[in-house]
Design a protein around this motif. Structure first.
Motif, mmCIF file in Angstrom:
data_model
loop_
_atom_site.group_PDB
_atom_site.id
_atom_site.type_symbol
_atom_site.label_atom_id
_atom_site.label_comp_id
_atom_site.label_asym_id
_atom_site.label_seq_id
_atom_site.Cartn_x
_atom_site.Cartn_y
_atom_site.Cartn_z
ATOM 1 N N VAL A 1 -46.769 -52.201 13.142
ATOM 2 C CA VAL A 1 -46.251 -50.953 12.579
ATOM 3 C C VAL A 1 -45.290 -50.373 13.611
ATOM 4 C CG1 VAL A 1 -46.840 -48.598 11.869
ATOM 5 C CG2 VAL A 1 -48.328 -50.491 11.232
ATOM 6 N N ALA A 2 -44.114 -49.945 13.161
ATOM 7 C CA ALA A 2 -43.110 -49.392 14.064
ATOM 8 C C ALA A 2 -42.487 -48.142 13.456
ATOM 9 C CB ALA A 2 -42.016 -50.423 14.321
ATOM 10 N N GLN A 3 -42.091 -47.212 14.319
ATOM 11 C CA GLN A 3 -41.368 -46.035 13.847
ATOM 12 C C GLN A 3 -39.909 -46.433 13.644
ATOM 13 O OE1 GLN A 3 -41.827 -42.477 16.151
ATOM 14 N NE2 GLN A 3 -40.902 -41.228 14.554
ATOM 15 N N ILE A 4 -39.324 -45.939 12.574
ATOM 16 C CA ILE A 4 -37.960 -46.279 12.182
ATOM 17 C C ILE A 4 -37.107 -45.020 12.194
ATOM 18 C CG2 ILE A 4 -36.539 -47.226 10.313
ATOM 19 C CD1 ILE A 4 -38.444 -49.236 11.675
ATOM 20 N N ASN A 5 -35.888 -45.136 12.706
ATOM 21 C CA ASN A 5 -34.937 -44.022 12.664
ATOM 22 C C ASN A 5 -34.319 -43.944 11.274
ATOM 23 O OD1 ASN A 5 -35.319 -43.557 15.462
ATOM 24 N ND2 ASN A 5 -33.929 -45.229 15.908
ATOM 25 N N GLU A 6 -33.768 -42.794 10.950
ATOM 26 C CA GLU A 6 -33.114 -42.595 9.654
ATOM 27 C C GLU A 6 -31.954 -43.574 9.500
ATOM 28 O OE1 GLU A 6 -34.038 -40.562 7.193
ATOM 29 O OE2 GLU A 6 -35.739 -39.845 8.340
ATOM 30 N N PRO A 7 -31.629 -44.004 8.315
ATOM 31 C CA PRO A 7 -32.272 -43.666 7.051
ATOM 32 C C PRO A 7 -33.589 -44.420 6.889
ATOM 33 C CG PRO A 7 -30.495 -45.199 6.630
ATOM 34 C CD PRO A 7 -30.457 -44.886 8.112
ATOM 35 N N CYS A 8 -34.480 -43.821 6.163
ATOM 36 C CA CYS A 8 -35.829 -44.364 5.995
ATOM 37 C C CYS A 8 -35.863 -45.269 4.759
ATOM 38 C CB CYS A 8 -36.826 -43.216 5.870
ATOM 39 S SG CYS A 8 -38.538 -43.759 5.918
ATOM 40 N N ASP A 9 -35.382 -46.489 4.932
ATOM 41 C CA ASP A 9 -35.413 -47.450 3.830
ATOM 42 C C ASP A 9 -35.636 -48.853 4.387
ATOM 43 O OD1 ASP A 9 -32.840 -48.653 4.511
ATOM 44 O OD2 ASP A 9 -31.901 -46.920 3.589
ATOM 45 N N ARG A 10 -35.922 -49.778 3.527
ATOM 46 C CA ARG A 10 -36.270 -51.145 3.938
ATOM 47 C C ARG A 10 -35.128 -51.829 4.685
ATOM 48 N NH1 ARG A 10 -40.166 -55.034 0.968
ATOM 49 N NH2 ARG A 10 -41.110 -52.991 0.913
ATOM 50 N N ALA B 1 -37.663 -30.576 8.741
ATOM 51 C CA ALA B 1 -38.830 -30.681 7.875
ATOM 52 C C ALA B 1 -39.104 -32.111 7.417
ATOM 53 C CB ALA B 1 -38.654 -29.780 6.655
ATOM 54 N N GLN B 2 -38.169 -33.031 7.639
ATOM 55 C CA GLN B 2 -38.352 -34.404 7.197
ATOM 56 C C GLN B 2 -39.471 -35.073 7.978
ATOM 57 O OE1 GLN B 2 -34.548 -36.248 7.642
ATOM 58 N NE2 GLN B 2 -33.823 -35.519 5.676
ATOM 59 N N ALA B 3 -40.255 -35.850 7.281
ATOM 60 C CA ALA B 3 -41.355 -36.570 7.922
ATOM 61 C C ALA B 3 -40.820 -37.771 8.687
ATOM 62 C CB ALA B 3 -42.342 -37.024 6.858
ATOM 63 N N ALA B 4 -41.594 -38.208 9.644
ATOM 64 C CA ALA B 4 -41.230 -39.416 10.392
ATOM 65 C C ALA B 4 -41.296 -40.622 9.459
ATOM 66 C CB ALA B 4 -42.180 -39.597 11.565
ATOM 67 N N CYS B 5 -40.596 -41.660 9.825
ATOM 68 C CA CYS B 5 -40.527 -42.874 9.012
ATOM 69 C C CYS B 5 -41.110 -44.043 9.793
ATOM 70 C CB CYS B 5 -39.069 -43.151 8.662
ATOM 71 S SG CYS B 5 -38.834 -44.656 7.700
ATOM 72 N N TYR B 6 -41.902 -44.857 9.114
ATOM 73 C CA TYR B 6 -42.543 -46.017 9.722
ATOM 74 C C TYR B 6 -42.394 -47.216 8.794
ATOM 75 C CZ TYR B 6 -44.677 -42.342 12.455
ATOM 76 O OH TYR B 6 -44.870 -41.245 13.259
ATOM 77 N N ALA B 7 -42.497 -48.395 9.376
ATOM 78 C CA ALA B 7 -42.480 -49.628 8.586
ATOM 79 C C ALA B 7 -43.576 -50.538 9.115
ATOM 80 C CB ALA B 7 -41.131 -50.325 8.708
ATOM 81 N N ASP B 8 -44.240 -51.240 8.199
ATOM 82 C CA ASP B 8 -45.137 -52.303 8.649
ATOM 83 C C ASP B 8 -44.444 -53.617 8.343
ATOM 84 O OD1 ASP B 8 -45.602 -51.907 5.896
ATOM 85 O OD2 ASP B 8 -47.721 -52.370 6.025
#
Length: 91
Positions: A38-47, A16-23
């Protein structure tokens, strides 16, 4: 049967977790070139995770990460698509 139900209950939150992205902003020298992407990031979703992942991806392509602007979920993709242009989900 209990084991199956327990296994499914443990898997549902992960699915149920949403995908994570970073700009981010990056540069290339000689001649100087800058880009926003903008890129998709693997977990964990943090800076911090985004910085580590992007640094490796960008370095491999000859770019240097300048900074991660923000980390966000699917809801922020649409508003960033035009600004990122060719660098939208490229790295």
């Amino acid at each position: 049967m209990k084991t199956l139900i327990l296994s499914l209950a443990l898997l549902l939150p992960a699915a149920a977790q949403a995908a994570c992205y970073a700009d981010y902003k990056a540069k290339r020298d000689d001649p100087l070139r800058l880009h926003y992407g903008v890129a998709q990031i693997n977990e964990p979703c943090d800076r911090g995770s985004a910085e580590r992942q992007l640094r490796g991806r960008l370095d491999a392509a000859g770019w240097q990460l300048l900074n991660v602007v923000s980390v966000f979920d699917d809801g922020g993709l649409g508003e960033r698509r035009d600004s990122a242009g060719d660098f939208f989900l490229r790295f």
